[in-house]
Design a protein around this motif. Structure first.
Motif, PDB file in Angstrom:
ATOM      1  N   GLN A  12       2.128  28.719  12.001  1.00 54.14           N
ATOM      2  CA  GLN A  12       1.855  29.223  13.255  1.00 54.14           C
ATOM      3  C   GLN A  12       0.185  29.191  12.862  1.00 54.14           C
ATOM      4  N   ILE A  13      -0.186  29.274  12.180  1.00 52.27           N
ATOM      5  CA  ILE A  13      -1.635  29.093  11.568  1.00 52.27           C
ATOM      6  C   ILE A  13      -1.901  27.855  11.728  1.00 52.27           C
ATOM      7  N   GLU A  14      -1.085  26.429  10.992  1.00 50.29           N
ATOM      8  CA  GLU A  14      -2.166  25.691  11.722  1.00 50.29           C
ATOM      9  C   GLU A  14      -1.586  24.708  13.205  1.00 50.29           C
ATOM     10  N   GLN A  15      -0.693  25.374  13.911  1.00 49.84           N
ATOM     11  CA  GLN A  15       0.051  24.952  15.115  1.00 49.84           C
ATOM     12  C   GLN A  15      -1.265  25.430  16.396  1.00 49.84           C
ATOM     13  N   TYR A  16      -1.701  27.529  15.417  1.00 49.17           N
ATOM     14  CA  TYR A  16      -3.021  27.575  16.248  1.00 49.17           C
ATOM     15  C   TYR A  16      -4.975  26.453  15.757  1.00 49.17           C
ATOM     16  N   LEU A  17      -4.746  26.386  14.683  1.00 51.44           N
ATOM     17  CA  LEU A  17      -5.543  25.626  14.976  1.00 51.44           C
ATOM     18  C   LEU A  17      -5.785  24.035  15.194  1.00 51.44           C
ATOM     19  N   TYR A  18      -5.119  23.330  15.267  1.00 56.91           N
ATOM     20  CA  TYR A  18      -4.044  22.256  15.902  1.00 56.91           C
ATOM     21  C   TYR A  18      -4.745  22.520  17.400  1.00 56.91           C
ATOM     22  N   ARG A  19      -4.142  23.448  17.558  1.00 52.25           N
ATOM     23  CA  ARG A  19      -4.911  23.482  19.343  1.00 52.25           C
ATOM     24  C   ARG A  19      -6.055  23.606  19.483  1.00 52.25           C
ATOM     25  N   GLN A  20      -6.996  24.790  18.554  1.00 54.45           N
ATOM     26  CA  GLN A  20      -7.860  24.720  18.677  1.00 54.45           C
ATOM     27  C   GLN A  20      -8.867  23.689  18.886  1.00 54.45           C
ATOM     28  N   ILE A  21      -8.416  23.088  18.188  1.00 46.45           N
ATOM     29  CA  ILE A  21      -9.159  21.925  17.729  1.00 46.45           C
ATOM     30  C   ILE A  21      -9.147  20.297  19.487  1.00 46.45           C
ATOM     31  N   LEU A  53      -4.911  25.795   5.536  1.00 46.59           N
ATOM     32  CA  LEU A  53      -5.510  25.044   5.310  1.00 46.59           C
ATOM     33  C   LEU A  53      -5.438  23.866   4.380  1.00 46.59           C
ATOM     34  N   GLN A  54      -4.658  24.546   3.680  1.00 47.17           N
ATOM     35  CA  GLN A  54      -4.564  23.415   2.983  1.00 47.17           C
ATOM     36  C   GLN A  54      -4.136  22.226   2.738  1.00 47.17           C
ATOM     37  N   GLN A  55      -2.896  23.070   3.712  1.00 43.81           N
ATOM     38  CA  GLN A  55      -1.678  21.339   4.225  1.00 43.81           C
ATOM     39  C   GLN A  55      -2.216  20.401   5.392  1.00 43.81           C
ATOM     40  N   MET A  56      -3.469  21.225   6.028  1.00 48.98           N
ATOM     41  CA  MET A  56      -4.106  20.291   6.610  1.00 48.98           C
ATOM     42  C   MET A  56      -4.759  19.607   6.220  1.00 48.98           C
ATOM     43  N   ASN A  57      -5.863  20.184   4.897  1.00 50.95           N
ATOM     44  CA  ASN A  57      -6.625  18.949   4.082  1.00 50.95           C
ATOM     45  C   ASN A  57      -5.704  18.009   3.653  1.00 50.95           C
ATOM     46  N   ASP A  58      -4.129  17.804   3.359  1.00 51.91           N
ATOM     47  CA  ASP A  58      -3.770  17.178   2.853  1.00 51.91           C
ATOM     48  C   ASP A  58      -3.181  16.371   4.316  1.00 51.91           C
ATOM     49  N   LEU A  62      -8.686  18.769   8.287  1.00 49.88           N
ATOM     50  CA  LEU A  62      -9.545  19.059   7.725  1.00 49.88           C
ATOM     51  C   LEU A  62      -9.703  18.598   6.256  1.00 49.88           C
ATOM     52  N   TYR A  63     -11.157  18.538   6.236  1.00 48.57           N
ATOM     53  CA  TYR A  63     -11.433  17.877   4.420  1.00 48.57           C
ATOM     54  C   TYR A  63     -12.608  18.982   4.000  1.00 48.57           C
ATOM     55  N   THR A  64     -12.688  19.416   2.330  1.00 43.90           N
ATOM     56  CA  THR A  64     -13.634  20.363   2.236  1.00 43.90           C
ATOM     57  C   THR A  64     -14.972  19.933   1.892  1.00 43.90           C
ATOM     58  N   GLY A  69     -16.928  24.960   3.134  1.00 43.33           N
ATOM     59  CA  GLY A  69     -16.298  25.928   3.802  1.00 43.33           C
ATOM     60  C   GLY A  69     -15.160  23.820   3.625  1.00 43.33           C
ATOM     61  N   ASN A  70     -14.561  24.207   5.249  1.00 42.83           N
ATOM     62  CA  ASN A  70     -13.794  23.334   5.507  1.00 42.83           C
ATOM     63  C   ASN A  70     -14.144  22.853   6.784  1.00 42.83           C
ATOM     64  N   PHE A  71     -13.896  21.672   6.940  1.00 43.04           N
ATOM     65  CA  PHE A  71     -14.448  20.925   7.982  1.00 43.04           C
ATOM     66  C   PHE A  71     -13.616  19.712   8.795  1.00 43.04           C
ATOM     67  N   VAL A  72     -13.971  19.998  10.455  1.00 42.61           N
ATOM     68  CA  VAL A  72     -12.808  19.280  11.185  1.00 42.61           C
ATOM     69  C   VAL A  72     -12.866  17.860  10.732  1.00 42.61           C
ATOM     70  N   THR A  73     -12.207  16.755  10.503  1.00 43.97           N
ATOM     71  CA  THR A  73     -12.039  15.166  10.703  1.00 43.97           C
ATOM     72  C   THR A  73     -13.288  14.976  11.532  1.00 43.97           C
ATOM     73  N   GLU A  74     -13.530  13.890  11.319  1.00 47.36           N
ATOM     74  CA  GLU A  74     -14.819  13.089  11.740  1.00 47.36           C
ATOM     75  C   GLU A  74     -13.472  12.032  13.155  1.00 47.36           C
ATOM     76  N   ASP A  75     -12.536  11.363  12.142  1.00 49.26           N
ATOM     77  CA  ASP A  75     -11.435  10.473  12.058  1.00 49.26           C
ATOM     78  C   ASP A  75     -10.995  10.860  14.171  1.00 49.26           C
ATOM     79  N   THR A  76     -11.400  10.113  14.866  1.00 48.18           N
ATOM     80  CA  THR A  76     -11.674  10.276  16.313  1.00 48.18           C
ATOM     81  C   THR A  76      -9.424   9.601  16.088  1.00 48.18           C
ATOM     82  N   GLU A  77      -9.294   8.888  15.818  1.00 49.90           N
ATOM     83  CA  GLU A  77      -7.940   8.501  16.247  1.00 49.90           C
ATOM     84  C   GLU A  77      -6.774   9.698  15.264  1.00 49.90           C
ATOM     85  N   LEU A  78      -7.129   9.919  13.885  1.00 48.29           N
ATOM     86  CA  LEU A  78      -6.356  10.703  13.972  1.00 48.29           C
ATOM     87  C   LEU A  78      -6.482  12.347  14.581  1.00 48.29           C
ATOM     88  N   LEU A  79      -7.783  12.645  15.328  1.00 53.25           N
ATOM     89  CA  LEU A  79      -7.425  13.536  15.721  1.00 53.25           C
ATOM     90  C   LEU A  79      -6.903  13.545  17.572  1.00 53.25           C
TER      91      LEU A  79
END
Lengths: 121, 235
Positions: A12-21, A53-58, A62-64, A69-79
């Motif tokens: 659910q945290i993953e879903q929440y962060l996906y939504r924020q992004i 966050l580990q899952q989202m890194n995988d 996200l990248y560390t 800390g953790n940053f949102v990817t800049e890969d627009t296709e993936l976003l």
């Protein structure tokens, strides 16, 4: 943030962060809040945030940066793909709920068109 | 993962009454664990035995390789309800006592916790509401640098704001490697925090399960807990 207690919290945290992004509250290339800050904000265990966050890194969302800390990817296709997944999830739920109400899949489009027209007034 | 705490075949009798019988428990480092059970199930006794306060039990309690009560006391942090202090004792005097007794008690850390909990050093124990008293107990417990923290029903009879403060202090102050065992008979208020759940019933430890494993089966922690008492409701 209220979590459902019958679904693993890290999912659910993953879903929440996906939504924020997807909503642009966390932008491409931006640093996301620290693990402890997120834990406090969501009233969850630090371990649980770390697991999400580990899952989202995988997944590459996200990248560390070491020590930063953790940053949102800049890969627009993936976003874009991530956003599409969120939309698909919403549609899944919608279709399932309509089926429960007795609306057949083949009639969905007609019903939706009618409804949208009504909304436009 | 290395075991932090091992309880083996623990039996405890008091006044010819069995309070715990053949209880077994393993806890590893870095977890938040709920100890759930009805009043009188034996939760407090189990904590007091682990803490080295209750003695004359049968079985073994091993905390990081040591079974001696005094050595265990030094490695874990447990505040036994402030029962030894008179009502006119001021908070700062309780702190002085703690700082003398426990080498790992960090007064600066306590001060930060005390400010976070909005407690005044000059207040007497008799002036504290139930919620404030509980917040003081938590601040004293967390001001020690321990591997295991035992919180005995920290949410009993306190209001929502005090509860929120205590929950936030757990999130903020818990060291990565430390394990916190929290006893409660009502799980909802802490379920989102939990790594694991331990069920105490019929004077023993019935189950020990990961919170995510429970949720993976689409069961809430509360439903899981209540399932152990379902047969009793039918009577």
């Amino acid at each position: 943030m209220e979590f459902k207690d019958n679904i693993p919290i890290y999912l659910q945290i993953e879903q929440y962060l996906y939504r924020q992004i997807a909503l642009g509250k966390m932008k491409a290339g931006e640093k996301i809040p620290s693990v402890r800050k997120l834990a406090l904000e969501l009233t969850v265990n630090v371990n649980t945030v770390q697991r999400a966050l580990q899952q989202m890194n995988d997944q590459g969302i996200l990248y560390t940066k070491r020590g930063e800390g953790n940053f949102v990817t800049e890969d627009t296709e993936l976003l874009a793909k991530t956003k599409q997944t969120l939309i698909d999830n919403e549609l899944d739920e919608f279709v399932q709920n309509m089926e429960k109400l007795g609306v057949k899949k083949e009639n969905l489009i007609t019903i939706l068109e009618k409804y949208l027209k009504k909304c436009e007034g | 993962m290395n075991d932090l705490l091992t309880v083996k075949d623990l039996t405890y009798r008091k006044n010819q009454k069995t309070i715990l019988k053949d209880a077994n428990l393993n806890l590893s480092s870095g977890k938040i664990v709920a100890l759930l059970g009805e009043n009188g199930a034996g939760k407090t006794t189990l904590m007091r035995i682990i803490a080295g306060v209750a003695k004359n039990y049968k079985g073994e309690v091993n905390l990081e390789g040591t079974t001696k009560e005094a050595a265990r006391k030094a490695k874990l942090s447990f505040t036994d309800g402030l029962t030894g202090f008179s009502d006119s004792t001021k908070i700062k005097d309780v702190v002085k006592f703690y700082a003398t007794i426990f080498q790992d008690f960090d007064e600066n850390e306590f001060d930060e916790l005390r400010k976070f909990m909005k407690l005044d050093n000059d207040m007497k124990l008799s002036q504290l509401s139930r919620g404030m008293r509980e917040k003081l107990i938590i601040a004293l417990t967390f001001a020690r640098k321990a591997d295991l923290y035992l919180l005995d029903e920290p949410f009993g009879g306190i209001d929502a704001m005090a509860r929120k403060k205590i929950i936030n202090s757990i999130i903020l102050w818990k060291d990565e490697k430390a394990t916190i065992l929290i006893s409660d008979h009502f799980v909802n208020e802490i379920s989102s925090l939990l790594d694991e759940v331990v069920i105490v019933k019929d004077h023993t430890i019935l189950e020990h399960k990961s919170a995510d494993d429970i949720r993976q089966n689409h069961e809430t922690i509360e439903e899981y807990y209540e399932s152990f008492y379902a047969d009793e409701d039918d009577e």
